[in-house]
Design a protein around this motif. Structure first.
Motif, PDB file in Angstrom:
ATOM      1  N   MET A  20      16.311 -15.635 -23.805  1.00 41.50           N
ATOM      2  CA  MET A  20      17.343 -14.639 -23.750  1.00 41.50           C
ATOM      3  C   MET A  20      18.636 -14.913 -23.151  1.00 41.50           C
ATOM      4  SD  MET A  20      16.670 -10.759 -22.241  1.00 41.50           S
ATOM      5  CE  MET A  20      16.826 -11.378 -20.269  1.00 41.50           C
ATOM      6  N   MET A  21      18.803 -15.387 -22.157  1.00 43.71           N
ATOM      7  CA  MET A  21      20.196 -15.944 -21.725  1.00 43.71           C
ATOM      8  C   MET A  21      20.871 -16.922 -22.401  1.00 43.71           C
ATOM      9  SD  MET A  21      20.264 -14.114 -18.891  1.00 43.71           S
ATOM     10  CE  MET A  21      21.964 -14.728 -18.352  1.00 43.71           C
ATOM     11  N   ASP A  22      20.457 -17.868 -22.964  1.00 44.33           N
ATOM     12  CA  ASP A  22      20.990 -18.569 -24.171  1.00 44.33           C
ATOM     13  C   ASP A  22      21.595 -17.981 -24.890  1.00 44.33           C
ATOM     14  OD1 ASP A  22      20.640 -21.014 -22.600  1.00 44.33           O
ATOM     15  OD2 ASP A  22      18.618 -21.305 -23.492  1.00 44.33           O
ATOM     16  N   VAL A  23      20.754 -17.066 -25.626  1.00 45.89           N
ATOM     17  CA  VAL A  23      21.091 -16.028 -26.748  1.00 45.89           C
ATOM     18  C   VAL A  23      22.444 -15.396 -26.366  1.00 45.89           C
ATOM     19  CG1 VAL A  23      20.475 -14.043 -28.333  1.00 45.89           C
ATOM     20  CG2 VAL A  23      18.944 -16.150 -28.105  1.00 45.89           C
ATOM     21  N   LYS A  24      22.187 -14.514 -25.071  1.00 44.07           N
ATOM     22  CA  LYS A  24      23.359 -13.949 -24.632  1.00 44.07           C
ATOM     23  C   LYS A  24      24.566 -14.565 -24.498  1.00 44.07           C
ATOM     24  CE  LYS A  24      24.216 -10.196 -21.296  1.00 44.07           C
ATOM     25  NZ  LYS A  24      23.585  -9.533 -20.034  1.00 44.07           N
ATOM     26  N   LYS A  25      24.548 -15.799 -23.943  1.00 47.33           N
ATOM     27  CA  LYS A  25      25.642 -16.803 -23.653  1.00 47.33           C
ATOM     28  C   LYS A  25      26.385 -17.072 -25.112  1.00 47.33           C
ATOM     29  CE  LYS A  25      24.315 -18.941 -19.368  1.00 47.33           C
ATOM     30  NZ  LYS A  25      23.867 -20.013 -18.703  1.00 47.33           N
ATOM     31  N   ALA A  26      25.595 -17.296 -26.209  1.00 51.30           N
ATOM     32  CA  ALA A  26      26.047 -17.762 -27.663  1.00 51.30           C
ATOM     33  C   ALA A  26      26.667 -16.537 -27.922  1.00 51.30           C
ATOM     34  CB  ALA A  26      24.917 -18.307 -28.298  1.00 51.30           C
ATOM     35  N   LEU A  27      25.984 -15.291 -27.941  1.00 51.66           N
ATOM     36  CA  LEU A  27      26.513 -13.953 -28.553  1.00 51.66           C
ATOM     37  C   LEU A  27      27.842 -13.963 -28.031  1.00 51.66           C
ATOM     38  CD1 LEU A  27      23.388 -12.068 -28.917  1.00 51.66           C
ATOM     39  CD2 LEU A  27      25.066 -12.659 -31.171  1.00 51.66           C
ATOM     40  N   THR A  28      28.108 -14.094 -26.564  1.00 56.22           N
ATOM     41  CA  THR A  28      29.362 -13.867 -25.870  1.00 56.22           C
ATOM     42  C   THR A  28      30.411 -14.749 -26.447  1.00 56.22           C
ATOM     43  OG1 THR A  28      28.048 -13.118 -23.831  1.00 56.22           O
ATOM     44  CG2 THR A  28      30.289 -13.605 -23.627  1.00 56.22           C
ATOM     45  N   GLU A  29      30.032 -15.967 -26.466  1.00 57.03           N
ATOM     46  CA  GLU A  29      31.011 -17.018 -26.943  1.00 57.03           C
ATOM     47  C   GLU A  29      31.296 -16.778 -28.437  1.00 57.03           C
ATOM     48  OE1 GLU A  29      31.190 -21.859 -27.474  1.00 57.03           O
ATOM     49  OE2 GLU A  29      29.725 -21.210 -26.065  1.00 57.03           O
ATOM     50  N   ALA A  30      30.359 -16.133 -29.066  1.00 52.08           N
ATOM     51  CA  ALA A  30      30.616 -15.876 -30.776  1.00 52.08           C
ATOM     52  C   ALA A  30      31.210 -14.612 -30.754  1.00 52.08           C
ATOM     53  CB  ALA A  30      29.570 -16.142 -31.422  1.00 52.08           C
ATOM     54  N   GLU A  31      31.632 -13.941 -29.756  1.00 48.82           N
ATOM     55  CA  GLU A  31      32.138 -12.595 -29.961  1.00 48.82           C
ATOM     56  C   GLU A  31      31.248 -11.566 -30.754  1.00 48.82           C
ATOM     57  OE1 GLU A  31      36.261 -13.021 -30.999  1.00 48.82           O
ATOM     58  OE2 GLU A  31      36.766 -13.303 -28.921  1.00 48.82           O
ATOM     59  N   GLY A  32      30.048 -11.611 -30.513  1.00 50.16           N
ATOM     60  CA  GLY A  32      28.965 -10.961 -31.259  1.00 50.16           C
ATOM     61  C   GLY A  32      28.799 -11.235 -32.736  1.00 50.16           C
ATOM     62  N   ASP A  33      29.166 -12.414 -33.134  1.00 49.21           N
ATOM     63  CA  ASP A  33      28.978 -13.018 -34.625  1.00 49.21           C
ATOM     64  C   ASP A  33      27.661 -13.546 -34.710  1.00 49.21           C
ATOM     65  OD1 ASP A  33      28.911 -14.624 -36.984  1.00 49.21           O
ATOM     66  OD2 ASP A  33      30.857 -14.092 -36.900  1.00 49.21           O
ATOM     67  N   VAL A  34      26.645 -13.148 -35.256  1.00 53.01           N
ATOM     68  CA  VAL A  34      25.416 -13.554 -35.338  1.00 53.01           C
ATOM     69  C   VAL A  34      25.310 -14.919 -35.858  1.00 53.01           C
ATOM     70  CG1 VAL A  34      23.246 -13.473 -36.008  1.00 53.01           C
ATOM     71  CG2 VAL A  34      24.104 -11.635 -35.419  1.00 53.01           C
ATOM     72  N   ALA A  35      25.923 -14.972 -37.126  1.00 54.41           N
ATOM     73  CA  ALA A  35      25.961 -16.498 -37.687  1.00 54.41           C
ATOM     74  C   ALA A  35      26.585 -17.561 -36.660  1.00 54.41           C
ATOM     75  CB  ALA A  35      26.576 -16.558 -38.996  1.00 54.41           C
ATOM     76  N   ARG A  36      27.604 -17.301 -36.180  1.00 56.21           N
ATOM     77  CA  ARG A  36      28.311 -18.296 -35.355  1.00 56.21           C
ATOM     78  C   ARG A  36      27.436 -18.417 -34.062  1.00 56.21           C
ATOM     79  NH1 ARG A  36      30.226 -22.376 -34.058  1.00 56.21           N
ATOM     80  NH2 ARG A  36      31.830 -22.585 -32.355  1.00 56.21           N
ATOM     81  N   ALA A  37      26.588 -17.374 -33.412  1.00 55.70           N
ATOM     82  CA  ALA A  37      25.877 -17.467 -32.279  1.00 55.70           C
ATOM     83  C   ALA A  37      24.955 -18.353 -32.470  1.00 55.70           C
ATOM     84  CB  ALA A  37      25.446 -16.237 -31.700  1.00 55.70           C
ATOM     85  N   LYS A  38      24.320 -18.505 -33.740  1.00 55.60           N
ATOM     86  CA  LYS A  38      23.150 -19.282 -34.085  1.00 55.60           C
ATOM     87  C   LYS A  38      23.892 -20.813 -34.132  1.00 55.60           C
ATOM     88  CE  LYS A  38      20.478 -17.445 -37.618  1.00 55.60           C
ATOM     89  NZ  LYS A  38      20.232 -16.872 -38.459  1.00 55.60           N
ATOM     90  N   GLU A  39      24.954 -20.973 -34.672  1.00 56.91           N
ATOM     91  CA  GLU A  39      25.686 -22.419 -34.962  1.00 56.91           C
ATOM     92  C   GLU A  39      25.761 -22.724 -33.400  1.00 56.91           C
ATOM     93  OE1 GLU A  39      29.051 -21.907 -36.748  1.00 56.91           O
ATOM     94  OE2 GLU A  39      28.241 -21.789 -38.814  1.00 56.91           O
ATOM     95  N   ILE A  40      26.173 -22.064 -32.515  1.00 57.67           N
ATOM     96  CA  ILE A  40      26.395 -22.362 -31.114  1.00 57.67           C
ATOM     97  C   ILE A  40      24.994 -22.924 -30.561  1.00 57.67           C
ATOM     98  CG2 ILE A  40      26.940 -21.680 -28.798  1.00 57.67           C
ATOM     99  CD1 ILE A  40      29.062 -19.970 -30.240  1.00 57.67           C
ATOM    100  N   ILE A  41      24.083 -22.147 -30.541  1.00 60.00           N
ATOM    101  CA  ILE A  41      22.602 -22.498 -30.320  1.00 60.00           C
ATOM    102  C   ILE A  41      22.138 -23.918 -30.872  1.00 60.00           C
ATOM    103  CG2 ILE A  41      20.227 -21.840 -30.540  1.00 60.00           C
ATOM    104  CD1 ILE A  41      21.368 -18.803 -29.970  1.00 60.00           C
ATOM    105  N   ARG A  42      22.372 -24.335 -31.921  1.00 58.54           N
ATOM    106  CA  ARG A  42      21.934 -25.316 -32.613  1.00 58.54           C
ATOM    107  C   ARG A  42      22.848 -26.559 -32.151  1.00 58.54           C
ATOM    108  NH1 ARG A  42      22.515 -25.733 -38.618  1.00 58.54           N
ATOM    109  NH2 ARG A  42      21.409 -27.625 -38.147  1.00 58.54           N
ATOM    110  N   ALA A  43      24.207 -26.396 -31.994  1.00 58.07           N
ATOM    111  CA  ALA A  43      25.221 -27.343 -31.643  1.00 58.07           C
ATOM    112  C   ALA A  43      24.848 -27.697 -29.998  1.00 58.07           C
ATOM    113  CB  ALA A  43      26.551 -26.890 -31.533  1.00 58.07           C
TER     114      ALA A  43
END
Length: 283
Positions: A20-43
């Protein structure tokens, strides 16, 4: 910036398996963009801790058939879902799946939507499936649908156990020469789950996403910036070798690719499809 709601966090958790915390951080960094958040998580190399949470497993079977046409052959595959494997393996459920497949063939349906609208014995296929729910005492629905055509079409139906009906169906269309290795290719598709036939078939946005992830991952690993482009190309090629059928190493002889397998018989692979029970869109 899209609002980072609990529902959005839940969605990305289910799709990535990240915490949950990893997802929240990724979404915050991606400004709510789901596709971008998933890229950040993978990266960042965040791996799934286990199976996706919050999703109901779909059971069922896949009925498939090859029919002759004026141009060659056409194959159809229809996934029929139930709630439990207990119902999925009953002879009546398997028989009903074959009946639904018959409706698809008769109507020459192009997709699941067309199949549901096709005529059945009484009303439409959609109505027939809804009535079947009462018979089986469970929610029953048509899941994935696949149809491919070519001079020759090979179908391989895989059972995970002897008492269960097919849970994976792999289909490949080839020219006449390619028919000589079509069965081997179908086995490959079933086992290795390629997503595209050639690298040219990979959507541009997917390639761009993979390139971006590979770049960010390389920089995060501390690789010298001047050699990052070369590393990225290497990682992109590895992505193709994993996901593109003709570039995959042939399972039975990893010294050559599936593309080479077809070259050796002077044949061509034209199209393929793979349907696995429970791998379609969640309800």
């Amino acid at each position: 910036m899209a609002a980072i709601t609990a529902a959005l966090i839940k969605q990305v958790r289910e799709e990535t398996g990240a915490g949950m915390m990893d997802v929240k951080k990724a979404l915050t960094e991606a400004e709510g963009d789901v596709a971008r958040a998933k890229e950040i998580i993978r990266a960042k190399g965040i791996q799934a801790a286990g199976k996706r949470e919050g999703r109901k497993a779909q059971e069922g079977t896949i009925a498939s058939k090859v029919v002759e046409t004026a141009e060659g052959e056409t194959a159809y595959a229809v996934e029929l879902n139930s709630e439990t494997d207990f119902v999925a393996k009953t002879p009546k459920f398997v028989e009903f799946a074959d009946t639904v497949l018959g409706y698809a063939v008769s109507a020459d349906a192009a997709d699941a939507e067309a199949l549901l609208a096709a005529p059945a014995e009484n009303g439409t296929v959609k109505e027939s499936v809804e009535e079947a729910a009462a018979l089986f005492g469970e929610h029953v629905k048509v899941g994935q649908f696949a149809k491919i055509s070519g001079e020759h079409v090979e179908v391989y139906a895989h059972k995970k156990s002897a008492e269960m009906p097919p849970s994976i169906v792999a289909m490949i269309a080839t020219d006449a020469a390619g028919a000589a290795v079509a069965h081997e290719a179908a086995l490959q598709i079933s086992a290795m789950g390629a997503q595209w036939l050639t690298r040219e078939d990979v959507p541009a946005d997917v390639v761009e996403s993979e390139r971006r992830v590979a770049t960010e991952k390389s920089l995060a690993e501390g690789k010298p910036e001047k050699i990052v482009p070369k590393i990225v190309e290497g990682r992109l090629n590895a992505f193709y070798k994993e996901n593109v059928l003709l570039e995959q190493a042939f399972v039975k002889d990893p010294s050559k690719t599936v593309g080479k397998l077809f070259e050796e018989v002077g044949g061509k692979a034209l199209a393929f499809a793979r349907v696995e029970v429970g791998k379609g869109e969640a309800e």
